[in-house]
Design a protein around this motif. Structure first.
Motif: not given
Length: 329
Positions: A54, A58, A62, A65, A83
């Motif tokens: 991570e 990133s 996530e 998104s 997730l």
């Protein structure tokens, strides 16, 4: 009204350099997420961790998104499908819990039927350093009920003996952060037990801990990097006697509750732990403390300036003051 989700990268300078077997850091780099319905706003915090692949970038990606897929408070239940377990889901899950508390007029403790501790004893951490410096750090903590000691494979017994000398009544937890071999563990275990070490965390790399099967360590062993969710607890029973529950691994409070329940059913003792973060990250984990033998939520003590309305600490104890920054009505 549809929810508004916002993601922030925040940095908190540490009070001093924090070292473990894998490296050192001088600041806590965290993600804060807010979820608002236009009237109320909930917030959550997580710490992206390079060990699990991570980064700030990133985890932010996530979270960005899934924004369009989470429009209503009820969509909280969709998080495990959107997730993976990790720090992105943790920040968002905890923000949803905080929002639900504000909307319902009930605390997160009431919503989850968890017991909010009036107070609990938390370990206080000494990071990897020379024998002399680690003893000096321990001297400052003399009288602390529980001290957690970060150790690499170098001078293990010498460092613990020096710490024990100035804190003879403190229980010691040793955290190797995957930095030892099984030979190191077997060579030092008896001597560590004589220095009041009551738990050893993750002595071996997670990929190599099958080597612990069949070994009867005189000190209970605790799975940290090897334990994320409840999925592999059956395998861990052959290697460990305890598990460390961290919300940045489980993906939030929701999964952490399930992990705690399942671990207790299988006979594990439990530690509730943390990454280096603020009181906002500790607050959801604090709700698990009534079900744990060990608590390691001293992250705010490692930070030079914690968030406003965070936890209070004194003499190795922590408690939630009023007003408080998360999870209350």
């Amino acid at each position: 009204m549809a929810l508004t989700i916002s993601v922030y990268h925040e940095s908190f300078t540490l009070a001093e350099v924090f070292r473990i077997s894998r490296g050192e850091k001088t600041a806590a780099e965290v993600i804060r997420v807010t979820v608002s319905d236009g009237h109320f706003t909930g917030q959550g915090e997580s710490v992206p961790y390079g060990r699990y692949g991570e980064s700030i970038e990133s985890v932010t990606a996530e979270l960005e998104s899934v924004k369009g897929k989470l429009r209503y408070v009820e969509d909280h239940a969709l998080l495990p499908d959107l997730l993976k377990a990790g720090s992105a889901r943790n920040a968002l899950d905890c923000a949803f819990w905080d929002l639900r508390a504000k909307i319902s007029g009930k605390s997160v403790a009431e919503l989850t039927e968890l017991t909010l501790p009036e107070m609990c004893v938390t370990a206080q951490t000494i990071s990897v350093d020379s024998v002399e410096n680690m003893q000096a750090s321990a001297r400052k903590l003399a009288g602390a009920p529980v001290i957690k000691v970060k150790l690499d494979p170098e001078a293990v017994v010498e460092k613990i003996a020096a710490i024990h000398q100035v804190t003879p009544n403190s229980q010691l937890i040793v955290d190797a952060n995957e930095g030892w071999s099984v030979d190191v563990l077997k060579a030092v275990a008896d001597q560590l037990k004589a220095c009041n070490v009551v738990l050893i965390e993750q002595p071996l790399p997670a990929a190599e801990d099958a080597a612990l099967e069949g070994y009867e360590c005189p000190i209970p062993l605790c799975a940290d990097e090897s334990c994320h969710t409840a999925d592999n607890l059956e395998t861990l029973r052959k290697r460990y006697q305890s598990v460390n529950i961290k919300l940045d691994k489980t993906g939030g409070l929701s999964e952490a509750i399930d992990l705690l329940q399942r671990a207790r059913e299988l006979g594990f003792t439990v530690m509730v732990g943390c990454m280096v973060g603020t009181s906002l990250a500790m607050a959801p984990a604090y709700l698990l403390c009534e079900g744990a033998e060990f608590v390691d939520l001293d992250g705010p003590l490692l930070i030079a300036d914690d968030r406003p309305n965070g936890f209070s600490f004194s003499a190795g104890k922590m408690w939630q003051p009023s007003p408080f920054l998360w999870g209350v009505k």
